[in-house]
Design a protein around this motif. Structure first.
Motif, mmCIF file in Angstrom:
data_model
loop_
_atom_site.group_PDB
_atom_site.id
_atom_site.type_symbol
_atom_site.label_atom_id
_atom_site.label_comp_id
_atom_site.label_asym_id
_atom_site.label_seq_id
_atom_site.Cartn_x
_atom_site.Cartn_y
_atom_site.Cartn_z
ATOM 1 N N ILE A 63 0.835 -1.197 0.000
ATOM 2 C CA ILE A 63 0.000 0.000 0.000
ATOM 3 C C ILE A 63 0.875 1.254 0.000
ATOM 4 O O ILE A 63 0.590 2.234 -0.697
ATOM 5 C CB ILE A 63 -0.936 -0.007 1.220
ATOM 6 N N ALA A 64 1.975 1.217 0.765
ATOM 7 C CA ALA A 64 2.881 2.370 0.811
ATOM 8 C C ALA A 64 3.494 2.637 -0.562
ATOM 9 O O ALA A 64 3.626 3.786 -0.983
ATOM 10 C CB ALA A 64 3.977 2.140 1.848
ATOM 11 N N GLU A 65 3.869 1.583 -1.282
ATOM 12 C CA GLU A 65 4.474 1.744 -2.609
ATOM 13 C C GLU A 65 3.498 2.388 -3.582
ATOM 14 O O GLU A 65 3.865 3.268 -4.370
ATOM 15 C CB GLU A 65 4.928 0.388 -3.140
ATOM 16 N N LEU A 66 2.244 1.960 -3.556
ATOM 17 C CA LEU A 66 1.247 2.548 -4.453
ATOM 18 C C LEU A 66 0.997 4.012 -4.089
ATOM 19 O O LEU A 66 0.869 4.865 -4.963
ATOM 20 C CB LEU A 66 -0.060 1.766 -4.381
ATOM 21 N N GLY A 67 0.915 4.296 -2.798
ATOM 22 C CA GLY A 67 0.622 5.657 -2.370
ATOM 23 C C GLY A 67 1.729 6.643 -2.697
ATOM 24 O O GLY A 67 1.475 7.787 -3.071
ATOM 25 N N LYS A 68 2.992 6.207 -2.605
ATOM 26 C CA LYS A 68 4.110 7.121 -2.830
ATOM 27 C C LYS A 68 4.216 7.549 -4.288
ATOM 28 O O LYS A 68 4.740 8.606 -4.593
ATOM 29 C CB LYS A 68 5.423 6.453 -2.384
ATOM 30 N N GLY A 69 3.745 6.700 -5.194
ATOM 31 C CA GLY A 69 3.856 7.043 -6.609
ATOM 32 C C GLY A 69 2.524 7.430 -7.204
ATOM 33 O O GLY A 69 2.245 7.081 -8.345
ATOM 34 N N ALA A 70 1.708 8.154 -6.455
ATOM 35 C CA ALA A 70 0.316 8.370 -6.849
ATOM 36 C C ALA A 70 0.173 9.423 -7.941
ATOM 37 O O ALA A 70 -0.402 10.485 -7.735
ATOM 38 C CB ALA A 70 -0.510 8.751 -5.633
ATOM 39 N N ALA A 146 2.678 6.352 3.206
ATOM 40 C CA ALA A 146 2.516 7.030 1.914
ATOM 41 C C ALA A 146 2.250 8.522 2.115
ATOM 42 O O ALA A 146 2.811 9.360 1.396
ATOM 43 C CB ALA A 146 1.378 6.383 1.132
ATOM 44 N N TYR A 147 1.422 8.849 3.089
ATOM 45 C CA TYR A 147 1.075 10.256 3.343
ATOM 46 C C TYR A 147 2.277 11.042 3.878
ATOM 47 O O TYR A 147 2.537 12.171 3.459
ATOM 48 C CB TYR A 147 -0.087 10.325 4.335
ATOM 49 N N LEU A 148 3.007 10.434 4.821
ATOM 50 C CA LEU A 148 4.144 11.113 5.445
ATOM 51 C C LEU A 148 5.432 10.954 4.648
ATOM 52 O O LEU A 148 6.449 11.551 4.987
ATOM 53 C CB LEU A 148 4.363 10.564 6.863
ATOM 54 N N ARG A 149 5.385 10.108 3.584
ATOM 55 C CA ARG A 149 6.585 9.775 2.799
ATOM 56 C C ARG A 149 7.692 9.257 3.726
ATOM 57 O O ARG A 149 8.864 9.625 3.594
ATOM 58 C CB ARG A 149 7.056 10.981 1.985
ATOM 59 N N GLU A 150 7.276 8.416 4.648
ATOM 60 C CA GLU A 150 8.174 7.841 5.649
ATOM 61 C C GLU A 150 9.084 6.806 4.998
ATOM 62 O O GLU A 150 8.619 5.880 4.331
ATOM 63 C CB GLU A 150 7.362 7.201 6.771
ATOM 64 N N LYS A 151 10.399 6.966 5.174
ATOM 65 C CA LYS A 151 11.360 6.051 4.575
ATOM 66 C C LYS A 151 11.945 5.067 5.587
ATOM 67 O O LYS A 151 12.258 3.927 5.246
ATOM 68 C CB LYS A 151 12.493 6.830 3.908
ATOM 69 N N ARG A 152 12.123 5.505 6.823
ATOM 70 C CA ARG A 152 12.773 4.638 7.812
ATOM 71 C C ARG A 152 11.898 3.443 8.165
ATOM 72 O O ARG A 152 12.362 2.298 8.145
ATOM 73 C CB ARG A 152 13.117 5.443 9.070
#
Length: 398
Positions: A63-70, A146-152
């Motif tokens: 879900i995070a991967e889809l959200g980051k490249g929206a 995805a919203y916060l663009r959290e990488k860690r």
């Protein structure tokens, strides 16, 4: 045994389990069956423990991967893939609801109390959380990252995903043949196996027919929207279809799928974007299999696959397929949580679902990648309207 493919090993396990059950039933000696039942009980408890972790490990990063490249085109592709998957599941449910009762599939066959042997002992392995809690947590974390663009946290969960993949590859997959052998030995010793095998044969005929029909439907939709001739388009995708039969992996088939999709007049940019993404999220073939097979297993337990039970399952299944690990049979592994949490499947039911899915996994994967070609044709026309260029995402799943 490691040099033999998983599908042959499962076939050997089924035959061995039936033979053990027949011998035990004829001699009245059920020691081996009970030993296998003990192993099954432990393995089943381990599956219940690992399923919420599989959900966290795969659904959250997915879900995070889809959200980051929206981007707009990514959203359109993901939405189209989800709609296609839902249509595949609901249409299969409707057709199977009509056909399955006429095939004589039913009866309280999978009742552990109906003559099946009990394990010698049981080892409880309580899961850290239940399935629905894991799903809600996965959605919350995935959307939050995805919203916060959290990488860690994303990096931590990707490492956790690698650990879960290792557990699947080194523990679950190698032990599956023994587990399946134990299930079939117990069913045979209780005199229930022949109805199960008859059900398998009927189901495969229905599932294969639905998969072929859905391929045709997707290309007919593409024809009405873009004018691309469906027969020629499907013919161009045949190399991808037959490659997928061998690889059992949408991701491993991507190079051939790319070449096949280009022959249908899809632009280079769109092909390079859509095919890898849809290899991750467009799993209509698996959805057809899981929907029809779960309905049959419900009937074998004496339960009715009602609209109220199946539709929520299908809608969440479309999302959960994003979590399917890129290994043969990954679809059913990712769906175990829904099967147990929403349909109430226990160890025997889950084991039959695994056996049913693995036995036709090649055809389900072939349906997935062939449908990706139709998605590319549709998205190609949408892309001409948006005028946007997109980079291809990394393939992650089967």
């Amino acid at each position: 045994m490691r040099k033999i493919g998983l599908l042959p090993r499962l076939a050997i396990a089924i035959v061995a389990g039936i033979l053990i059950g027949l011998i035990s039933r004829s001699t009245g000696n059920f020691v081996i069956v009970r030993l296998l039942a003990t192993l099954n009980d432990i393995f089943g408890n381990f599956l219940k423990y690992i399923v919420p972790l599989i959900i966290l490990g795969f659904v959250t990063p997915g879900i995070a991967e889809l959200g980051k490249g929206a981007t707009k085109l990514l959203v359109a592709t993901a939405a189209l893939a989800y709609i296609s998957t839902i249509i595949a599941g609901t249409a299969s449910f409707g057709i199977a609801s009509i056909i399955l009762p006429g095939l004589g599939i039913g009866g309280d066959v999978l009742n552990p109390g109906a003559g099946q042997q009990a394990p010698y002992f049981s080892i409880g392995i309580p899961p850290l959380m239940d399935v629905m809690s894991a799903l809600i947590t996965a959605f919350m974390l995935g959307l939050g990252m995805a919203y916060l663009r959290e990488k860690r946290l994303y990096g931590v969960l990707k490492d956790f995903q690698d650990i879960i993949i290792a557990v699947i590859r080194t523990i679950i997959i190698p032990l599956l043949p023994w587990h399946i052998a134990g299930i079939f030995a117990n069913l045979t010793s209780a005199g229930q196996i022949f109805q199960i095998l008859l059900t398998f044969g009927k189901l495969y005929a229905l599932i294969f027919s639905l998969q072929i029909a859905y391929i045709l439907v997707q290309y007919l939709v593409a024809y009405f929207y873009t004018g691309t001739k469906p027969i020629q388009a499907i013919r161009n995708m045949l190399p991808a279809y037959f490659t997928a039969l061998g690889t059992q992996s949408s991701a491993a088939t991507i190079p051939v799928t790319l070449q096949s999709a280009r022959k249908n007049g899809v632009s280079e940019d769109v092909v390079d974007f859509v095919i890898p993404l849809d290899a991750t999220i467009h799993l209509a073939g698996d959805t057809i299999t899981l929907t029809v097979a779960s309905m049959a297993v419900l009937l074998l337990t004496g339960r009715a696959p009602t609209v109220g039970l199946m539709l929520p399952f299908i809608f969440l299944l479309g999302v959960t397929m994003v979590a399917a690990p890129g290994i043969p049979g990954g679809g059913v592994i990712a769906a175990l949580g829904l099967l147990q949490g929403m349909l109430g499947f226990g160890t025997p039911e889950s084991s039959l679902m695994i056996a049913l899915h693995f036995a036709q996994d090649s055809f389900g994967t072939a349906t997935n990648v062939t449908g990706d070609g139709a998605m590319a044709i549709i998205i190609n026309k949408l892309a001409k309207g948006t005028g946007r260029r997109n980079e291809a995402p990394e393939p992650a799943h089967d």
